[in-house]
Design a protein around this motif. Sequence first.
Motif, PDB file in Angstrom:
ATOM      1  N   LEU A 159       0.794  -1.286   0.045  1.00 26.28           N
ATOM      2  CA  LEU A 159      -0.010  -0.039  -0.031  1.00 26.28           C
ATOM      3  C   LEU A 159       0.700   1.124  -0.013  1.00 26.28           C
ATOM      4  N   GLY A 160       1.793   1.367   0.722  1.00 28.24           N
ATOM      5  CA  GLY A 160       2.653   2.413   0.895  1.00 28.24           C
ATOM      6  C   GLY A 160       3.513   2.849  -0.217  1.00 28.24           C
ATOM      7  N   VAL A 161       4.000   1.901  -1.150  1.00 26.50           N
ATOM      8  CA  VAL A 161       4.557   2.270  -2.258  1.00 26.50           C
ATOM      9  C   VAL A 161       3.750   2.562  -3.491  1.00 26.50           C
ATOM     10  N   PRO A 162       2.962   2.052  -3.520  1.00 30.72           N
ATOM     11  CA  PRO A 162       1.847   2.684  -4.460  1.00 30.72           C
ATOM     12  C   PRO A 162       1.209   3.989  -4.239  1.00 30.72           C
ATOM     13  N   ALA A 163       1.044   3.887  -3.026  1.00 30.44           N
ATOM     14  CA  ALA A 163       0.198   5.441  -2.383  1.00 30.44           C
ATOM     15  C   ALA A 163       1.448   6.680  -2.652  1.00 30.44           C
TER      16      ALA A 163
END
Length: 402
Positions: A159-163
């Motif tokens: 979630l963190g990298v795509p966000a």
Amino acid sequence: MSISTHPPASVPVRQGLPMAALLALATAVFVTSLTETLPAGLLPAMSADLRVGESAMGQSVTIYAIGTALTAIPLSAATAGWRRKRLLLTAMAGFAVANTVTAVSASYPLIMGARFVAGVAAGLAWALLAGYARRLAPEHLQGRAIAIAMAGIPVALSLGVPAGTFAGQALGWRSAFLSMTAITVVLLVWIVVAVPDHPGQRGGGRAPMLHALRVPGVTPVLFVTLVYVLAHTVLYAYIATILGRFGLGRSTDLVLLVFGAASLVSIWIVGARINRRLRILTIAGVALVAVAAAALTLPAGTPALVYGAVTLWGLGWGGAPTLLQTAAGEAGGEAADAAQAMLVTLWNVAMAGGGILGGVLLDRLGPASLPWGALVLLAPVIVVVIAARRHGFPARRADSTA
């Protein structure tokens, strides 16, 4: 890091888990993981803005890992006497400073220096967090406590990298790093308010790093960590290239989301069973990753096959940090701090080595060789885990009350 793998006898056994404190540690894990991998999704914008090539900008990930690998052991030894809360706050403050410098600087050398500092902070944090989580929980829930803390890893990756990539594309890459600073500042307040403090290790009780290698079980755990992470990184670092063989190169973000979701399920399973099934869970995890790698060696496949393989990969890998950190702590005993510091170092060496090895395989043998390379590496991992049934990966954890 902690004096031992168990809470002090003077501390009453608590029936539940201190969720506010453990979620703060999970957020710290999230910050360390996302800070390391965030540049991967922002390389084109960062390289264009700083007027360097994408390959040069890509070294911002490498230098982070180098900072961790070079300093985790000596700094862990040097700060062994520090109180745990003070040390955690210091490490997180290092991330706030490093991400802020990265966000505001127009100098490539300065940003690389900031990334190195972030890697140093990560070395301190990684060697501290698992032991800290253990000490916050009663003995029969220590494995679950580590699982909750380590949940920050798949959340960051899935979630963190795509966000962060989306925020960087919409608002500029610097906003992504400023967001990381904001999260870290909130986390610092959270730690002050919600995380109990624990003393460091007394000077007379500090075990030399090399002494830990003589403790039965530590060496097998460290070997498994090095080779297992190496195999995983060969696949993960080049997942877009591997997916390109199956016509799914443009679906990398969705594939990583599936991987992350499966990893979260894996963490939940490991957290629920680790007190009684450390060895079986480790063997099952390695086997699932091996099956996934084998599926990706096929010359052609449907999207369903690829998504199925990635799901198995996530189920096998998600609990690995929890399993390996727990195994190192159990095997190390009074030398658990030294074992954890060496595990952190080898983990980052394996991440850097996986990128290099994968690049060599890709250049010389093509993308089809990547899953084959992972399979070859996973074979000795399974052998060592099975062989280390008395020390390193016992059938039942010593502190299990079941």
